[in-house]
Design an enzyme around this catalytic site. Structure first.
Site, PDB file in Angstrom:
ATOM      1  NE  ARG A  52      -3.081  -0.118   2.963  1.00  0.00           N
ATOM      2  CZ  ARG A  52      -2.678   0.111   4.371  1.00  0.00           C
ATOM      3  NH1 ARG A  52      -2.231   1.425   4.664  1.00  0.00           N
ATOM      4  NH2 ARG A  52      -2.435  -0.544   5.362  1.00  0.00           N
ATOM      5  CE1 TYR A 103     -16.979  12.631 -14.908  1.00  0.00           C
ATOM      6  CE2 TYR A 103     -16.081  12.703 -12.776  1.00  0.00           C
ATOM      7  CZ  TYR A 103     -16.736  12.138 -14.055  1.00  0.00           C
ATOM      8  OH  TYR A 103     -16.876  10.451 -13.771  1.00  0.00           O
ATOM      9  CG  ASP A 174     -10.022  17.001 -13.987  1.00  0.00           C
ATOM     10  OD1 ASP A 174      -9.376  16.645 -14.780  1.00  0.00           O
ATOM     11  OD2 ASP A 174     -10.950  16.430 -13.456  1.00  0.00           O
ATOM     12  CE  LYS A 199     -12.935   9.252 -17.911  1.00  0.00           C
ATOM     13  NZ  LYS A 199     -13.127  10.377 -17.413  1.00  0.00           N
TER      14      LYS A 199
HETATM   15  C1  LIG Z   1     -13.659  10.869 -15.992  1.00  0.00           C
HETATM   16  C2  LIG Z   1     -13.225  12.086 -15.382  1.00  0.00           C
HETATM   17  C3  LIG Z   1     -13.031  12.149 -13.959  1.00  0.00           C
HETATM   18  C4  LIG Z   1     -13.026  11.040 -13.062  1.00  0.00           C
HETATM   19  O1  LIG Z   1     -12.360   9.862 -13.327  1.00  0.00           O
HETATM   20  P1  LIG Z   1     -12.467   8.362 -13.164  1.00  0.00           P
HETATM   21  O2  LIG Z   1     -11.158   7.590 -13.612  1.00  0.00           O
HETATM   22  O3  LIG Z   1     -13.626   7.926 -13.778  1.00  0.00           O
HETATM   23  O4  LIG Z   1     -12.635   8.086 -11.438  1.00  0.00           O
HETATM   24  C5  LIG Z   1     -12.625  13.284 -13.450  1.00  0.00           C
HETATM   25  N1  LIG Z   1     -12.611  14.268 -14.170  1.00  0.00           N
HETATM   26  C6  LIG Z   1     -12.897  14.347 -15.594  1.00  0.00           C
HETATM   27  C7  LIG Z   1     -12.567  15.472 -16.339  1.00  0.00           C
HETATM   28  C8  LIG Z   1     -13.204  13.052 -16.213  1.00  0.00           C
HETATM   29  O5  LIG Z   1     -13.393  13.134 -17.480  1.00  0.00           O
END
Ligand SMILES: *Cc1c(COP(=O)(O)O)cnc(C)c1O
Length: 361
Positions: A52, A103, A174, A199
């Site tokens: 961990r 998001y 983000d 993504k």
């Molecule tokens: C998908 C997404 C998230 C969340 O990520 P996960 O990997 O699904 O937990 C956060 N911010 C943006 C802009 C996203 O497109």
């Protein structure tokens, strides 16, 4: 990017960094890739101690994404796990400024923190730099996405970061949509970058992972501590796959972006569309279908190549009507369909989408 590094050697292009970072040293019989380290514990006396706290496969991924963003990277189990760790840096009762078109998961998490009295959330129009700057006074953290998901609004990161720092607020961005190849928020003054590596970074719709990157040793230590204690750690196999995906991010993004730009050119002015939104970079396009939810729902059922699915950044083109999610903000148009442009040929993608748009009548 700097022209030279500390030792005076020419700095490498990000395309090269994505390939060479996080590899074992070139030595006879060294493996080309860091393997999937499947172990829960380590022989005592070293730095890792327990699964961990650390894993060599994480380190390879973190060294690579960190080199691309220009900071120290900490891998997480998902984008939401990374986001939770970052928002948890805010002291109890602190104020978090965030985009009203964040998001949906971000909006939901902020709402939960607020409902529990854990923090106060102030939602702003991220394109209105003066309004955002005015809210920075008294804020503990300014969190934003740019471009936003799915409205594709763009923020002035440097101006907002400067205003936030004037008031002592931490700035977190983000960077999931832009990736470090199109935007490096740390260079514009952000303290922390957050990714849903699910993504573009992993890029093949087969992994959920997240990451935090920071230039501050103090923040890095705090984020590592959150990960160790909350236990939102990535699995070694997923980390291996995400790193494998990251190696080809430059070529994938270059192709997807070129296709997105060409699709925007060809779709603009289509009579079934009210609007084609595109910030000029990246491979996400939002189209607004005339007539709202009903024709937009028909559109996503009438294509052969475009897959009706949430998520984005994979090799395959996907799209979805965002307002089908109850949590999506009511200021997002009912007919908005977010396109994640993949790597299929532009002519095939265009023919498929226009055929479906024409059929809406
Ligand atoms: C998908 C997404 C998230 C969340 O990520 P996960 O990997 O699904 O937990 C956060 N911010 C943006 C802009 C996203 O497109």
């Amino acid at each position: 990017m700097h022209e030279t590094n500390a030792t005076g050697e020419p700095a490498l292009h990000p395309d090269t960094v994505a390939i060479i970072a996080g590899r074992p040293p070139h030595a006879p019989d060294a493996s080309m890739n860091v393997p999937v380290h499947l172990t829960s514990t380590y022989v005592a006396g070293g730095e890792l101690e327990y699964g961990r706290y650390g894993n060599p496969t994480w380190t390879a991924f973190e060294d690579t994404l960190g080199a691309l963003e220009g900071g120290r990277c900490i891998a997480f189990a998902s984008g939401m796990a990374a986001m939770s760790a970052v928002l948890d840096l805010v002291e109890p009762g602190g104020t978090i400024v965030a985009p009203r078109h964040s998001y949906t998961g971000t909006i939901a998490l902020l709402a939960e923190l607020e409902a529990k009295g854990r923090a106060r959330a102030v939602l702003v129009d991220i394109t209105d730099t003066d309004a955002v700057a005015a809210e920075c006074e008294g804020a503990a953290m300014v969190w934003f996405e740019s471009p936003t998901n799915p409205a594709l609004e763009v923020a002035d990161i440097a101006a907002i970061a400067a205003a936030a720092h004037e008031h002592g607020a931490i700035v977190a961005v983000d960077n999931t949509f832009a990736t470090p190849l199109l935007q490096r928020p740390l260079e514009h003054g952000a303290d922390l970058v957050v990714h849903s590596a699910t993504k573009y970074i992993s890029g093949h719709s087969d992994v959920l992972m997240g990451a935090v990157v920071t230039g501050s040793d103090e923040l890095a230590a705090a984020v590592v501590q959150k990960r160790s204690l909350n236990g939102a750690i990535p699995a070694p196999l997923e980390t291996f796959l995400a790193l494998r995906g990251l190696r080809t991010l430059p070529v994938r993004l270059e192709r997807a972006q070129a296709t997105a730009q060409e699709l925007v050119r060809r779709l603009t002015g289509h009579p079934a569309l009210e609007e084609v939104r595109y910030p000029g970079l990246g491979a996400i396009v939002s189209i607004v279908v005339r007539g709202g939810a009903e024709p937009a729902d028909q559109l996503v059922q009438r294509t052969r190549l475009w897959v009706h699915a949430t998520s984005l950044g994979g090799v395959e083109s996907t799209f979805e009507r965002r307002r089908r999610w109850p949590l999506e903000q009511p200021t997002i148009p009912e007919g908005l369909v977010r396109l994640s442009v993949g790597l299929e040929h532009v002519d095939d993608l265009h023919r498929d989408l226009v055929g479906a748009l024409d059929s809406l009548g």
